[in-house]
Design a protein around this motif. Structure first.
Motif, PDB file in Angstrom:
ATOM      1  N   GLU A   1      -8.464   9.306  -1.926  1.00 19.99           N
ATOM      2  CA  GLU A   1      -9.179   8.600  -2.994  1.00 19.99           C
ATOM      3  C   GLU A   1      -8.255   8.239  -4.151  1.00 19.99           C
ATOM      4  N   ILE A   2      -7.356   9.155  -4.513  1.00 20.21           N
ATOM      5  CA  ILE A   2      -6.404   8.853  -5.586  1.00 20.21           C
ATOM      6  C   ILE A   2      -5.501   7.692  -5.176  1.00 20.21           C
ATOM      7  N   ALA A   3      -4.958   7.755  -3.979  1.00 17.46           N
ATOM      8  CA  ALA A   3      -4.072   6.699  -3.506  1.00 17.46           C
ATOM      9  C   ALA A   3      -4.790   5.359  -3.410  1.00 17.46           C
ATOM     10  N   SER A   4      -6.043   5.377  -3.003  1.00 16.78           N
ATOM     11  CA  SER A   4      -6.775   4.112  -2.863  1.00 16.78           C
ATOM     12  C   SER A   4      -6.933   3.422  -4.211  1.00 16.78           C
ATOM     13  N   ASP A   5      -7.164   4.190  -5.283  1.00 13.22           N
ATOM     14  CA  ASP A   5      -7.252   3.576  -6.602  1.00 13.22           C
ATOM     15  C   ASP A   5      -5.892   3.072  -7.074  1.00 13.22           C
ATOM     16  N   LEU A   6      -4.840   3.847  -6.837  1.00 16.58           N
ATOM     17  CA  LEU A   6      -3.501   3.410  -7.233  1.00 16.58           C
ATOM     18  C   LEU A   6      -3.136   2.093  -6.559  1.00 16.58           C
ATOM     19  N   VAL A   7      -3.414   2.001  -5.267  1.00 13.59           N
ATOM     20  CA  VAL A   7      -3.101   0.781  -4.519  1.00 13.59           C
ATOM     21  C   VAL A   7      -3.982  -0.378  -4.981  1.00 13.59           C
TER      22      VAL A   7
ATOM     23  N   GLU B   1      -2.289  -3.914  -6.490  1.00 11.41           N
ATOM     24  CA  GLU B   1      -2.284  -5.192  -5.788  1.00 11.41           C
ATOM     25  C   GLU B   1      -2.517  -6.382  -6.713  1.00 11.41           C
ATOM     26  N   HIS B   2      -2.827  -6.132  -7.981  1.00  3.92           N
ATOM     27  CA  HIS B   2      -2.989  -7.229  -8.936  1.00  3.92           C
ATOM     28  C   HIS B   2      -1.688  -7.991  -9.143  1.00  3.92           C
ATOM     29  N   ASP B   3      -0.561  -7.238  -9.238  1.00  6.67           N
ATOM     30  CA  ASP B   3       0.672  -7.846  -9.725  1.00  6.67           C
ATOM     31  C   ASP B   3       1.862  -6.984  -9.303  1.00  6.67           C
ATOM     32  N   PRO B   4       2.966  -7.583  -8.887  1.00  6.39           N
ATOM     33  CA  PRO B   4       4.150  -6.777  -8.560  1.00  6.39           C
ATOM     34  C   PRO B   4       4.677  -5.971  -9.739  1.00  6.39           C
ATOM     35  N   GLU B   5       4.257  -6.351 -10.965  1.00  8.75           N
ATOM     36  CA  GLU B   5       4.689  -5.621 -12.157  1.00  8.75           C
ATOM     37  C   GLU B   5       3.680  -4.573 -12.605  1.00  8.75           C
ATOM     38  N   ALA B   6       2.594  -4.388 -11.858  1.00 11.33           N
ATOM     39  CA  ALA B   6       1.569  -3.412 -12.239  1.00 11.33           C
ATOM     40  C   ALA B   6       2.159  -2.008 -12.318  1.00 11.33           C
TER      41      ALA B   6
ATOM     42  N   ALA C   1       0.767  15.941  -5.085  1.00  9.45           N
ATOM     43  CA  ALA C   1       1.622  14.816  -5.469  1.00  9.45           C
ATOM     44  C   ALA C   1       2.280  14.196  -4.242  1.00  9.45           C
ATOM     45  N   LYS C   2       2.809  15.021  -3.380  1.00 11.85           N
ATOM     46  CA  LYS C   2       3.471  14.517  -2.177  1.00 11.85           C
ATOM     47  C   LYS C   2       2.475  13.851  -1.236  1.00 11.85           C
ATOM     48  N   ASP C   3       1.281  14.415  -1.139  1.00 11.00           N
ATOM     49  CA  ASP C   3       0.260  13.824  -0.272  1.00 11.00           C
ATOM     50  C   ASP C   3      -0.151  12.441  -0.772  1.00 11.00           C
ATOM     51  N   VAL C   4      -0.261  12.294  -2.081  1.00  9.25           N
ATOM     52  CA  VAL C   4      -0.635  11.003  -2.656  1.00  9.25           C
ATOM     53  C   VAL C   4       0.444   9.965  -2.366  1.00  9.25           C
TER      54      VAL C   4
ATOM     55  N   THR D   1       0.338  -3.256   4.783  1.00  6.41           N
ATOM     56  CA  THR D   1       0.003  -4.675   4.918  1.00  6.41           C
ATOM     57  C   THR D   1      -0.308  -5.327   3.567  1.00  6.41           C
ATOM     58  N   ASN D   2      -0.046  -4.622   2.483  1.00  6.32           N
ATOM     59  CA  ASN D   2      -0.329  -5.150   1.145  1.00  6.32           C
ATOM     60  C   ASN D   2       1.001  -5.273   0.407  1.00  6.32           C
ATOM     61  N   THR D   3       1.636  -6.423   0.542  1.00  2.00           N
ATOM     62  CA  THR D   3       2.993  -6.580   0.026  1.00  2.00           C
ATOM     63  C   THR D   3       3.067  -6.506  -1.497  1.00  2.00           C
ATOM     64  N   VAL D   4       2.050  -7.037  -2.191  1.00  2.00           N
ATOM     65  CA  VAL D   4       2.072  -7.001  -3.659  1.00  2.00           C
ATOM     66  C   VAL D   4       1.976  -5.569  -4.147  1.00  2.00           C
ATOM     67  N   ALA D   5       1.026  -4.817  -3.611  1.00  2.00           N
ATOM     68  CA  ALA D   5       0.873  -3.423  -4.024  1.00  2.00           C
ATOM     69  C   ALA D   5       2.103  -2.601  -3.663  1.00  2.00           C
ATOM     70  N   ARG D   6       2.679  -2.862  -2.483  1.00  2.00           N
ATOM     71  CA  ARG D   6       3.871  -2.116  -2.065  1.00  2.00           C
ATOM     72  C   ARG D   6       5.026  -2.367  -3.028  1.00  2.00           C
ATOM     73  N   GLU D   7       5.184  -3.623  -3.447  1.00  2.00           N
ATOM     74  CA  GLU D   7       6.256  -3.953  -4.378  1.00  2.00           C
ATOM     75  C   GLU D   7       6.012  -3.316  -5.747  1.00  2.00           C
ATOM     76  N   ALA D   8       4.772  -3.342  -6.211  1.00  2.00           N
ATOM     77  CA  ALA D   8       4.451  -2.752  -7.514  1.00  2.00           C
ATOM     78  C   ALA D   8       4.717  -1.249  -7.526  1.00  2.00           C
ATOM     79  N   LEU D   9       4.309  -0.563  -6.461  1.00  2.00           N
ATOM     80  CA  LEU D   9       4.520   0.885  -6.394  1.00  2.00           C
ATOM     81  C   LEU D   9       6.000   1.223  -6.264  1.00  2.00           C
ATOM     82  N   LYS D  10       6.744   0.364  -5.600  1.00  2.00           N
ATOM     83  CA  LYS D  10       8.185   0.580  -5.492  1.00  2.00           C
ATOM     84  C   LYS D  10       8.857   0.430  -6.844  1.00  2.00           C
ATOM     85  N   ARG D  11       8.443  -0.573  -7.597  1.00  2.00           N
ATOM     86  CA  ARG D  11       9.061  -0.837  -8.901  1.00  2.00           C
ATOM     87  C   ARG D  11       8.572   0.116  -9.981  1.00  2.00           C
ATOM     88  N   ASN D  12       7.261   0.302 -10.028  1.00  2.00           N
ATOM     89  CA  ASN D  12       6.646   0.950 -11.194  1.00  2.00           C
ATOM     90  C   ASN D  12       5.702   2.092 -10.838  1.00  2.00           C
TER      91      ASN D  12
END
Length: 429
Positions: free
Chosen positions: A247-253, A257-262, A274-277, A287-298
């Motif tokens: 549930e925590i991860a689903s909200d983070l993602v 997905e709004h913005d690569p800078e999110a 923390a590790k599980d999240v 399959t969500n490239t925008v969210a993946r990029e945002a989490l990688k950056r920020n």
């Protein structure tokens, strides 16, 4: 997402990361400011000529006659939506309207001493512009969130602008009875609302989020036209000890997905959680490239040394969206745009249908203001009325204060009343 701990060998790095989060401002606008200033100046100087030129170049507007969206087109969009979508829009509008009505400030008056009546009048702004994004994700919800509080406040002229409004956005406009809707976006739309053109009369205030160009344009016109806030990329922070990783991860993602800078942050004292999240976000962004990029950056997961530290870090970061475990947590929350309590309060519910506004402060602005509300669309005008008894009681004290400031005419204006009231005379003017 990167994992940091506030204790141990990584404590210094964690401190630097947290300090950077705390110092973040709105999105850096320097790169687009020269272009935005040129666009704003052109529209301010040349009106429709510049507006239509930019609309054709940047928005794909084909014909000047298409600039203003007719009510027939909005009604057709409403009819084209299926029953379920119409019901969803209607329900969301009702929730938002009900919340705004409860927020509405009231006029009042009070007598603090005999003969003195003070109070406030609540008066709406006359005209507001609602900016509705239509880029990567067209946002009919933003029209609901910006126009409905204005309607509740009593604003008589509500103007919507959106470069390529989705069918659902036009349907929402029909549902709300919007009569002015223009097919234009970007910095040129903001300039037209702020300064007016032959086709679009100027407004008193501009509200609603947008991209870098929109945000920079709002800053550029802010001395000439009121704005709500400078909105940066979406932010989410979850502070939890008892939540589930899924549930925590689903909200983070969802917010990422709004913005690569999110910005997406999770704070806990439980390293295993923390590790599980982190692991769960990787699964959910395959399959969500925008969210993946945002989490990688920020994306940041902070393992705090204690509950007190976790709570302190949360308030220091002052997030746009905040999720906490229980209602008891509200006691320590000081800085947040909107708070979601408990595992069932998925953050996207607030984006659409809960009722509180989803136009929220980013970049740490939650330290000093809340989200958009009906209060953004009204003015509080104070009122004061004295009779002879009240001026006799408070006048001499006002004279002393005026003389202390060296403002002799201020003191004299009060003395005139004191002299006249002592003679039993009434004056006008």
């Amino acid at each position: 997402m990167k994992l940091i701990q506030t204790t141990g060998r990584g404590a210094r790095k964690a401190g630097d990361t947290i300090a950077a989060l705390e110092r973040r401002g709105g999105t850096s606008l320097d790169g687009v400011l020269p272009a935005v200033r040129r666009i704003v100046a052109d529209v301010r100087r040349d009106g429709d000529h510049a507006l239509l030129r930019y609309a054709k170049k940047l928005d794909g507007l084909v014909d000047a006659d298409e600039l203003r969206i007719g009510q027939d087109e909005m009604a057709a969009a409403w009819e084209a939506c299926d029953a379920e979508m119409r019901a969803a829009l209607t329900t969301a509008a009702g929730q938002i309207r009900g919340f705004a009505e409860r927020q509405m400030p009231q006029s009042w008056k009070n007598t603090s001493i005999a003969g003195l009546t003070t109070g406030q009048l609540v008066r709406p702004l006359e005209a507001v512009g609602c900016y509705v994004p239509s880029g990567r994700h067209p946002l009919p919800s933003t029209l609901l969130m910006t126009a409905i509080p204005a309607q509740v406040a009593g604003v008589t002229r509500i103007v919507a602008v959106s470069a390529k409004p989705a069918r659902e956005t036009l349907a929402a406009a029909h549902l709300l009875g919007i009569t002015e809707f223009y097919r234009v976006g970007g910095a040129h739309a903001i300039a037209s609302l702020a300064y007016g053109t032959e086709s679009i009369a100027r407004v008193d205030k501009i509200v609603g989020p947008g991209n870098l160009y929109v945000t920079a344009a709002k800053r550029e016109v802010a001395f000439d036209c009121a704005i709500d806030m400078l909105a940066g990329p979406t932010e989410i922070l979850v502070t939890s000890e008892h939540g589930t990783a899924v549930e925590i991860a689903s909200d983070l993602v969802a917010q990422a997905e709004h913005d690569p800078e999110a910005l997406a942050v999770f704070i806990t004292t439980r390293k295993a959680l923390a590790k599980d999240v982190i692991a769960e976000t990787k699964v959910r962004t395959r399959t969500n490239t925008v969210a993946r990029e945002a989490l990688k950056r920020n994306g940041v997961v902070i393992v705090a040394a204690s509950l007190e530290e976790a709570r302190g870090l949360t308030n220091r970061i002052a997030p746009e969206h905040l999720t906490v475990d229980s209602v008891e947590d509200l006691a320590w929350v000081r800085n947040a745009g909107s708070v979601f309590v408990g595992r069932w309060s998925a953050q996207p519910m607030g984006d659409y249908i809960s009722g509180p506004n989803h136009t929220l402060p980013t970049g740490g602005q939650a330290r000093v203001r809340g989200g958009l509300s009906v209060n953004d669309f009204v003015k509080l005008i104070t009122v004061q009325e004295y009779d002879g008894d009240a001026i006799r009681e408070l006048g001499p004290k006002a004279v002393l204060l005026a003389e202390a400031e060296g403002l002799t005419a201020h003191a004299e204006a009060v003395r005139v009343r004191l002299k006249n009231v002592s003679r039993g005379r009434k004056t006008n003017g």
